[in-house]
Write a protein that holds these residues in place. Structure first.
Motif, mmCIF file in Angstrom:
data_model
loop_
_atom_site.group_PDB
_atom_site.id
_atom_site.type_symbol
_atom_site.label_atom_id
_atom_site.label_comp_id
_atom_site.label_asym_id
_atom_site.label_seq_id
_atom_site.Cartn_x
_atom_site.Cartn_y
_atom_site.Cartn_z
ATOM 1 N N VAL B 304 -20.034 74.097 -53.960
ATOM 2 C CA VAL B 304 -19.652 72.717 -54.267
ATOM 3 C C VAL B 304 -20.131 71.753 -53.175
ATOM 4 O O VAL B 304 -20.274 70.560 -53.401
ATOM 5 N N PRO B 322 -15.190 67.367 -53.336
ATOM 6 C CA PRO B 322 -15.751 66.097 -53.809
ATOM 7 C C PRO B 322 -14.660 65.030 -53.900
ATOM 8 O O PRO B 322 -13.472 65.345 -53.923
ATOM 9 N N SER B 475 -15.384 76.784 -57.981
ATOM 10 C CA SER B 475 -14.582 75.581 -58.194
ATOM 11 C C SER B 475 -13.734 75.359 -56.956
ATOM 12 O O SER B 475 -13.117 76.289 -56.447
ATOM 13 N N CYS B 476 -13.715 74.123 -56.461
ATOM 14 C CA CYS B 476 -12.985 73.900 -55.214
ATOM 15 C C CYS B 476 -11.497 73.831 -55.476
ATOM 16 O O CYS B 476 -10.690 73.851 -54.561
ATOM 17 N N GLY B 477 -11.111 73.716 -56.755
ATOM 18 C CA GLY B 477 -9.697 73.766 -57.098
ATOM 19 C C GLY B 477 -8.984 72.437 -57.037
ATOM 20 O O GLY B 477 -7.777 72.358 -57.234
ATOM 21 N N LYS B 478 -9.740 71.373 -56.783
ATOM 22 C CA LYS B 478 -9.080 70.072 -56.635
ATOM 23 C C LYS B 478 -8.521 69.568 -57.963
ATOM 24 O O LYS B 478 -7.444 69.009 -58.013
ATOM 25 N N CYS B 479 -9.294 69.754 -59.038
ATOM 26 C CA CYS B 479 -8.758 69.249 -60.311
ATOM 27 C C CYS B 479 -8.489 70.371 -61.311
ATOM 28 O O CYS B 479 -9.225 71.345 -61.402
ATOM 29 N N CYS B 482 -11.042 71.846 -64.193
ATOM 30 C CA CYS B 482 -12.093 72.708 -63.670
ATOM 31 C C CYS B 482 -11.491 74.033 -63.218
ATOM 32 O O CYS B 482 -11.987 75.101 -63.555
ATOM 33 N N SER B 520 -13.299 66.775 -65.825
ATOM 34 C CA SER B 520 -13.418 67.219 -64.433
ATOM 35 C C SER B 520 -13.925 66.079 -63.560
ATOM 36 O O SER B 520 -14.605 65.171 -64.026
ATOM 37 N N LEU B 521 -13.603 66.202 -62.289
ATOM 38 C CA LEU B 521 -13.932 65.130 -61.354
ATOM 39 C C LEU B 521 -15.409 65.110 -60.966
ATOM 40 O O LEU B 521 -16.041 64.061 -60.950
ATOM 41 N N CYS B 522 -15.963 66.259 -60.631
ATOM 42 C CA CYS B 522 -17.334 66.237 -60.112
ATOM 43 C C CYS B 522 -18.272 67.000 -61.033
ATOM 44 O O CYS B 522 -17.859 67.632 -62.002
ATOM 45 N N LEU B 524 -19.707 69.722 -60.776
ATOM 46 C CA LEU B 524 -19.532 71.171 -60.943
ATOM 47 C C LEU B 524 -18.721 71.445 -62.199
ATOM 48 O O LEU B 524 -19.139 72.184 -63.082
ATOM 49 N N GLY B 525 -17.561 70.811 -62.289
ATOM 50 C CA GLY B 525 -16.720 71.017 -63.459
ATOM 51 C C GLY B 525 -17.351 70.438 -64.714
ATOM 52 O O GLY B 525 -17.326 71.048 -65.781
HETATM 53 S S1 SF4 Z 1 -14.635 69.468 -60.927
HETATM 54 FE FE1 SF4 Z 1 -15.422 69.398 -58.837
HETATM 55 S S2 SF4 Z 1 -13.716 68.467 -57.716
HETATM 56 FE FE2 SF4 Z 1 -12.834 69.233 -59.606
HETATM 57 S S3 SF4 Z 1 -12.101 71.301 -59.087
HETATM 58 FE FE3 SF4 Z 1 -14.149 71.451 -59.955
HETATM 59 S S4 SF4 Z 1 -15.419 71.532 -58.136
HETATM 60 FE FE4 SF4 Z 1 -13.500 70.684 -57.472
#
Ligand code: SF4
Ligand SMILES: Cc1cc2nc3c(=O)[nH]c(=O)nc-3n(C[C@H](O)[C@H](O)[C@H](O)COP(=O)(O)O)c2cc1C
Ligand code: SF4
Ligand code: FES
Ligand code: FES
Lengths: 174, 618
Positions: B304, B322, B475-479, B482, B520-522, B524-525
């Motif tokens: 990410v 992100p 996935s960074c797990g923020k949202c 995702c 999803s926020l970024c 990646l998702g």
């Molecule tokens: S969409 Fe992006 S910010 Fe959200 S959990 Fe996935 S990697 Fe993280």
């Protein structure tokens, strides 16, 4: 009695102090500091996190958060040799899974363990080593090996395996 | 201002003088080393020393011919440059014995010749006419594999830093930005955003302190063009960054390189040092009054972090998560300052555009996608490697002409483009031109340019599962969508691959995919479901086979395999029985054997062992 273990310990802690001193008055340098610590110890010991927190004036919890976020940092001691095996797409379609199996077989790794019992090797599956045209690929320390077949793996690893080498040497003499 | 003209002439002279000497060059990029290039180097070195030969040895980056590595080139004065492929230490010595001592090349090992203005040797293909190179253009990769990347003098001799000089001596900031805009260059890191417009936004952001960042995280598995540029021609990236710094008004740059690329980091360090020592980077560059420093930040192993806002958090020493945009980096980037971030290949294109002009660049490509793009050809393709082609060339040309088609004469099934964010393109769309917009229409994307070719033995459900596993882990797990959505999708795909899929699974997958994509926020998702959607679009019947008939047509999903011995073909040789680790095979010598499906663990060892091809999977 041999006390070289002690010396090694001292050396590492002197190196740690030096690193901390270098970064004492900086901000935003947690990752380079941790990278240096990992170079010194081979992993990031919990005590080191406490020291970093004190010297760089950053809460331990924040440092811990950084350590656990990045795949590169390890909280446990690791083997002498690091085997990075690629699990990337190109290697996957070229049978990378079989290479991984051959390595775990050679090292006798079970139940998700990643370090061999004799601390000689740690296995680290990684997303891509960037030599995809040579798939499947693995790296032992900084040596890259490409176009691998499972039956080549034991011979390559044996080159780094001091324990096994010793045993073989003993066999030779007997 | 101080000019490099004199020095360049000097370096060119030196390089030409060196072409009058016998030279042996060996490709020692990570890929060349992985193929055994260092062993060849050592053997050649020993041979040259033992024989007391007067030979210059040179290590180069790579020519992009992974399939032919290790590669050794021999240059004799007044002769073409001969490129030998697939050399082993012993063959290298044999080749040199004939070539250096008796002046006889060994055509059986030659991949091609490059006449360099001399009389070409008869009956040997010129490199540029070989299948691999014929449709390629070499602009970004032009110097890779030709120069020694650790020698700044080589870079300068080949026109390096001319663009920086031009910009500093005769162009205003706005003129530089206009030139880049006019060229039509779009970001090579995936999104394809127009580079000139990005620079303009950073230029327009007020403030005395700005940053330039080069994204060298190259996280897509199957992509290695950035590594190859950094290892083979690092100065081109530094020059592109310095020009950007001048254009937007920044005096500091960062290159964020993934930790898996130790050789690239080493070469960049050396390049920065050398450029600083010559006054080409650092304070008051070439007495122009412009100052620009470049630092290296080593990534720490999280996919990410290739996302621009996560990357900046990572440089700041935080967890690489992100954040919502806007504000865009151009307004508020690294440490809250206006920042321009581009990909390695994007920067590497800049010096050429300045030197040869926007029109030269815009003459390549399609209406909306200009210039060339480097693709990494991997997977089940005959000629793996790096190919730089004009944008808009068809996938068929890349896979079949350049790549030479499918390994072992198997049938082409699909090509995966754009990594975990991209999609699979089936045979029916092979004639699509590769450009940013057509690929999106097919449910894929250009991404960084990794092309993983798949043949009939690849299971598309397994491929989708593979990518979902990747994005789920990264996935960074923020949202929540995702984090949880990819997890649910992965569970369903795993179930299908294990033969436990239910009739409602395809619908559920599609619904989940749409939710994850839109909430999803970024990136990646937002793009994680793409591989699933694309395989469902083009290979739905394979999903159905897994779910309804419990069959994996490609024979990959182990739980769905039946291993059977054809009694008519079995000669009762007992080889399979001996190799089976599960004692699943029974039968008497010289009588047909059979497999107990209850005991069989589908390891397929017996299939490989049977000399009569009597054992099959299906
Ligand atoms: S969409 Fe992006 S910010 Fe959200 S959990 Fe996935 S990697 Fe993280
Ligand atoms: C999950 C994710 C990973 C990314 N990884 C990379 C990468 O490895 N390299 C890269 O150049 N861009 C990557 N990007 C795109 C960057 O966010 C950014 O758009 C790009 O660096 C801009 O450069 P460009 O305009 O020159 O393409 C990634 C984006 C996302 C969402
Ligand atoms: S696939 Fe493996 S377990 Fe099954 S019969 Fe063959 S050798 Fe035995
Ligand atoms: S996919 Fe294995 S090295 Fe890139
Ligand atoms: S030969 Fe260098 S990228 Fe493969």
């Amino acid at each position: 009695m041999c006390n070289c273990g002690e010396n090694l310990r001292d050396q590492r802690y002197t190196a740690l102090e030096k690193t901390l001193k270098k970064y004492r008055h900086t901000t935003g340098k947690i990752i380079p500091v941790l990278q240096e610590i990992q170079d010194i110890f081979g992993y990031v010991p919990i005590e080191a996190i406490r020291e970093v927190s004190r010297e760089l004036k950053v809460p331990s919890s924040e440092i811990y958060g950084v350590v656990t976020f990045y795949g590169q940092f390890h909280l446990q001691a690791r083997g002498k040799n690091i085997i990075r095996v690629c699990t990337g797409t190109a290697c996957h379609v070229q049978g990378g899974g079989k290479i991984l199996e051959a390595i775990t077989d050679y090292l006798g790794l079970k139940d998700g363990k990643m370090t061999s019992d004799d601390m000689m090797f740690t296995l680290e599956p990684v997303a891509c080593l960037g030599a995809c045209g040579m798939a499947p690929v693995m790296m032992v320390n900084e040596d890259a090996y490409g176009r691998l077949t499972p039956d080549e793996v034991p011979a390559i690893l044996a080159r780094y395996d001091e324990n096994r080498k010793q045993k073989d040497d003993e066999k030779c003499i007997a | 201002m101080h000019s490099l003209k004199e020095m360049r002439r000097e370096f060119q002279r030196a390089f030409n003088v060196s072409t009058n000497r016998v030279k042996v060059a060996i490709g020692l990029g990570t890929c060349g080393i992985a193929a055994g290039g260092e062993k060849v180097w050592n053997a050649v070195n020993e041979y040259v020393e033992n024989e007391g030969l007067d030979v210059d040895m040179m290590s180069t980056g790579c020519l992009g011919m992974c399939y032919a590595e290790p590669i050794m080139e021999v240059h004799m004065p007044g002769e073409p440059r001969f490129v030998y492929g697939n050399v082993k230490p012993e063959t290298a010595v044999e080749i040199l014995e004939r070539h250096l001592k008796y002046g006889r090349p060994s055509p059986e090992y030659i991949v091609g010749q490059d006449p360099r203005g001399f009389e070409p040797a008869p009956n040997i293909m010129e490199l540029k006419d070989t299948g691999f190179f014929k449709s390629q253009v070499k602009t970004v990769l032009g110097r890779c594999g030709i120069i020694d990347p650790e020698q700044i003098a080589h870079y300068i001799a080949f026109g390096g830093y001319e663009a920086l000089e031009k910009v500093l001596s005769e162009m205003s900031q706005i003129e530089v930005i206009e030139e880049i805009k006019r060229s039509g260059l779009r970001g090579r890191g995936g999104g394809g955003f127009p580079t000139g417009r990005k620079w303009e936004a950073a230029y327009n952001s007020p403030g005395p302190k700005k940053y330039v960042i080069c994204n060298a995280d190259e996280g897509d598995p199957g992509a290695f063009m950035d590594r190859s540029i950094l290892e083979g021609d690092p100065h081109s990236v530094l020059e592109g960054m310095a020009i950007c710094g001048y254009a937007i008004g920044a005096d500091e740059g960062y290159i964020y390189v993934r930790a898996e690329y130790p050789l690239a980091i080493k070469r960049l360090r050396k390049a920065i040092q050398d450029a600083e020592a010559m006054g080409i980077l650092g304070d008051n560059i070439l007495d122009s009054g412009f100052s620009f420093r470049i630092r290296i930040a080593a990534g720490a192993g999280a996919f990410v972090c290739g996302e621009e806002t996560a990357l900046m958090h990572s440089i700041e020493g935080k967890r690489g998560m992100p954040r919502v945009r806007p504000p865009y980096p151009a307004q508020s980037g690294l440490w809250g300052k206006p920042t321009n971030i581009n990909n390695v290949e994007t920067y590497a294109n800049v010096p050429g555009i300045i030197r040869k002009g926007a029109d030269w660049f815009a003459a390549m490509g399609t209406d909306n996608s200009k210039g060339s793009k480097v693709f990494a050809l991997t997977g089940k393709i005959r000629r793996t490697g790096l190919a730089e082609v004009p944008i808009g060339i068809s996938l068929r040309d890349v896979v079949f002409d350049i790549g030479g088609g499918i390994q072992n004469d198997r049938k082409f099934k699909a090509v995966q483009i754009g990594g975990p964010s991209g999609g699979c393109i089936p045979a029916s769309h092979l004639d699509t031109p590769i450009d940013y917009d057509s690929l999106i229409q097919l449910g894929a994307m250009m991404g960084s340019g990794g092309l993983v070719v798949m043949d009939e033995d690849t299971c598309m459900v397994d491929v989708a599962r593979y990518f979902l596993k990747f994005t789920q882990e990264e996935s960074c797990g923020k949202c929540t969508p995702c984090r949880e959505g990819t997890m649910r999708m992965l569970q369903i795909l795993e179930r299908i691959c294990q033969g436990q899929g239910g009739p409602e699974d395809i619908d559920t997958l599609e619904n989940l995919a749409l939710v994850v994509k839109s909430t999803s926020l970024c990136g990646l998702g937002q793009s994680a479901p793409n591989p699933v959607l694309a395989t469902l679009r083009y290979f739905r019947s394979e999903y159905e086979e897994h779910i309804f008939n419990k069959k994996c047509p490609a024979g990959i999903c182990v739980e769905l395999l039946d291993i059977i011995i054809d009694p008519a073909a079995c000669k009762g040789c007992t080889l399979c029985k001996n190799v089976c680790p599960a004692d699943a095979i029974t039968g008497e010598r010289k009588k047909p054997h059979s497999i107990d499906p209850e005991k069989c663990i589908k390891c397929q060892a017996c299939i490989m062992k049977c000399p009569f091809g009597a054992i099959t999977k299906g």
